[in-house]
Design an enzyme around this catalytic site. Structure first.
Site, PDB file in Angstrom:
ATOM      1  N   TYR A  25       8.318 -64.179 127.582  1.00  0.00           N
ATOM      2  CA  TYR A  25       8.716 -62.894 128.151  1.00  0.00           C
ATOM      3  C   TYR A  25       9.226 -62.980 129.590  1.00  0.00           C
ATOM      4  CZ  TYR A  25       6.393 -60.980 124.068  1.00  0.00           C
ATOM      5  OH  TYR A  25       6.029 -60.686 122.781  1.00  0.00           O
ATOM      6  N   HIS A 102      14.219 -54.533 123.108  1.00  0.00           N
ATOM      7  CA  HIS A 102      13.190 -55.574 123.040  1.00  0.00           C
ATOM      8  C   HIS A 102      13.587 -56.699 123.983  1.00  0.00           C
ATOM      9  CE1 HIS A 102      11.086 -53.843 119.622  1.00  0.00           C
ATOM     10  NE2 HIS A 102      12.287 -53.537 119.156  1.00  0.00           N
TER      11      HIS A 102
END
Length: 151
Positions: A25, A102
């Site tokens: 991430y 996302h």
């Protein structure tokens, strides 16, 4: 005239960005993404209401609040993408433009992440571009609103 309000919603575990699996991430935090959204909103003449919750019901309540208040929704439903029919139903019920975002490319991940219920309610989906996906989602919402104004 006030700029259109865009609700930017973030689902579970996104409050852990920057420390949660940085190899996946990245190291930017949710505060960094909020600043990016505020900057992008200013450039596009959009007002931004940026929120995060780990609770499905709270996200649904915020979607309900958007009806009659906001002009569109950008949402990163995180894990609820793949499990929450209730969130999908709420997004469909408010009848606002929705862009799903996302941070990672869910199609390069586990197979259970290849189907998002929320996508059924979204005009567009941006995945895999990290935090920049939020800026693109806001540009997308701005375009949808401009097209609706011209129609």
């Amino acid at each position: 005239m006030n700029p259109p309000l865009i609700l930017v919603l973030n689902g579970p575990n996104l409050n852990m960005l920057g420390t949660r699996e940085p190899e996946l991430y990245g190291t930017e935090t949710l505060d960094d993404i909020e600043a990016l959204c505020a900057e992008t909103g200013d450039a596009l003449d959009l007002a931004i209401d940026f929120r995060q919750s780990n609770l499905e019901g709270e996200l649904i309540s915020w979607v309900h609040e958007a009806r009659g208040r906001a002009s569109g929704i950008v949402i990163n439903p995180a894990g609820y993408s793949f499990t929450s029919i209730a969130l999908m139903d709420a997004l469909l019920a408010v009848d606002l433009p929705v862009v799903e975002v996302h941070l990672t490319n869910s199609y390069r991940r586990e197979s259970f992440r290849h189907h998002s219920y929320v996508s059924r309610a979204a005009q567009g989906v941006i995945c895999g571009l990290g935090p920049h996906g939020y800026a693109l989602a806001l540009r997308g919402i701005a375009g949808i609103l401009a097209d609706a104004e011209d129609a």
